[in-house]
Design a protein around this motif. Structure first.
Motif, short mmCIF file in Angstrom:
data_model
loop_
_atom_site.label_atom_id
_atom_site.label_comp_id
_atom_site.label_asym_id
_atom_site.label_seq_id
_atom_site.Cartn_x
_atom_site.Cartn_y
_atom_site.Cartn_z
N TYR A 4 42.09 27.64 39.76
CA TYR A 4 42.69 25.98 39.64
C TYR A 4 44.10 25.75 40.36
O TYR A 4 44.25 24.57 40.44
CB TYR A 4 43.01 26.23 37.91
N TYR A 5 44.58 26.73 40.86
CA TYR A 5 45.84 26.36 41.90
C TYR A 5 45.23 25.57 42.97
O TYR A 5 45.90 24.84 43.41
CB TYR A 5 46.58 27.53 42.12
N TYR B 59 47.72 38.69 36.81
CA TYR B 59 46.68 38.04 37.55
C TYR B 59 46.07 39.56 38.59
O TYR B 59 45.01 39.66 38.63
CB TYR B 59 46.82 36.90 38.47
FE LIG Z 1 48.38 30.46 36.28
#
Ligand SMILES: [Fe+2]
Length: 348
Positions: free
Chosen positions: A229-230, A173
């Motif tokens: 999304y976390y 990421y």
């Molecule tokens: Fe992830």
């Protein structure tokens, strides 16, 4: 021509069109009605989606779950004997590497072209974004004003010395975030940014994105970079150990220089040695359909890639944002450069 006409009734079903007649099904040749999926995504929601696909099309889905990097190693070892038809994994950087290593093959699909914005899929059709995430700045609302963080570059300001929490640069990421900076601003600017973050780190990089969010809750730092999304999942969580972070975390969608917020995808592609190519394409098309896009949005708090499908309430609460429109093909292409720059900058 990858698509075979006998599969059209199945594709039509996958797209919510009327079911074909019994006769049409009987008329199909005795092709194996199955598709083998290698996926790092081990969410219950995905299992339900595969079951829905089988229900609609009669195509059995065999899922092999593996860790992100494991899955690529497995494909490397299996080579031409790999049973994989569809590879599903997170991050365009990783999908780009899968393409570069020869694990995928180009396919064309009008449905995928229509449902998925061009910058969220490989221009050559080797992979397709199925869900979208933004890599945002999360901050402690009790200590930081969101106006202080309009750009990723703001995190390198000396006022954040000792306050920036980040995960390791070994994670794709961050590699993809830096690859996007290289694409827009060049390697020197990207390296200067990475060095600036290293100067401001609250601690040695460790843990995943959620660990950084929880660390903000514990007061170990005040700002971090995390996938949307976390944060969406944190906001939806009732777990006692998440409540401190949930209470203090705010979100900004930072700009990248003159560009919008860095976005990335979780996506899939048809494997190089796939034996069930029409079924593989049908599955990808199904995953880009309205009903599945809605399910992705709710189930895993990801942004749909398909226009017109609303985000979950948790994400909508963060507000709308301007997306970087960089073609994500750049993330795989520049991955090795990003890894090298992180190393030079001392971000381990
Ligand atoms: Fe992830």
């Amino acid at each position: 021509m990858k698509r075979l006409s006998y599969l059209l009734p199945l594709l039509a079903m996958a797209c919510g069109e009327p079911a074909p007649s019994e006769q049409a099904i009987e008329a199909t040749p005795a092709a194996p009605r199955e598709v083998n999926v290698y996926t790092h995504r081990h969410y219950d929601t995905d299992k339900a989606l595969f079951a829905a696909f089988t229900e609609k099309t009669g195509i059995a889905v065999k899922v092999i779950e593996a860790d992100d990097d494991e899955v690529l190693e497995r494909m490397a070892q299996e080579g031409a004997n790999s049973p994989c038809d569809v590879l599903i994994t997170a991050d365009a950087g990783r999908l780009g590497l899968a393409k570069a290593r020869g694990f995928l093959q180009p396919v064309t699909s009008d449905v995928l072209s229509a449902n998925i914005p061009a910058n969220l899929r490989d221009p050559e059709g080797n992979w397709f974004g199925l869900t979208m995430r933004a890599r945002v700045i999360a901050y402690d609302k009790t200590k930081v004003k969101p106006e202080e963080l309009k750009n990723y570059a703001d995190l390198t300001n000396s006022k954040w010395k000792g306050k920036v929490l980040v995960r390791s640069s070994e994670n794709v990421y961050n590699q993809s975030l830096l690859a996007a900076m290289i694409a827009h601003d060049g390697p020197e600017a990207a390296k200067a940014w990475a060095k600036g973050i290293v100067r401001n780190m609250a601690r040695e990089p460790k843990g995943g994105d959620t660990d950084q969010l929880l660390a903000i809750g514990e007061g170990l730092g005040t700002v971090t970079i995390a996938n949307s999304y976390y944060i969406g999942k944190l906001m939806a969580s009732e777990e006692p150990e998440k409540q401190k972070a949930k209470a203090v975390i705010g979100v900004v969608f930072p700009a990248m220089g003159a560009h919008g917020t860095h976005v990335n995808i979780s996506g899939g592609g048809v494997a190089k040695h796939a034996r069930h190519i029409p079924e593989a394409i049908a599955l990808l098309e199904f995953l880009s359909s309205d009903e599945v896009q809605r399910s992705f949005a709710e189930g895993n708090k990801e942004y749909p890639v398909k226009a017109g499908i609303p985000a979950s309430a948790e994400l909508a609460a963060f507000g709308s944002f301007q997306r970087d429109t960089l073609n994500l093909e750049a993330l795989g292409r520049l991955n090795a450069d990003a890894v090298k720059l992180f190393d030079e900058a001392g971000w381990h």
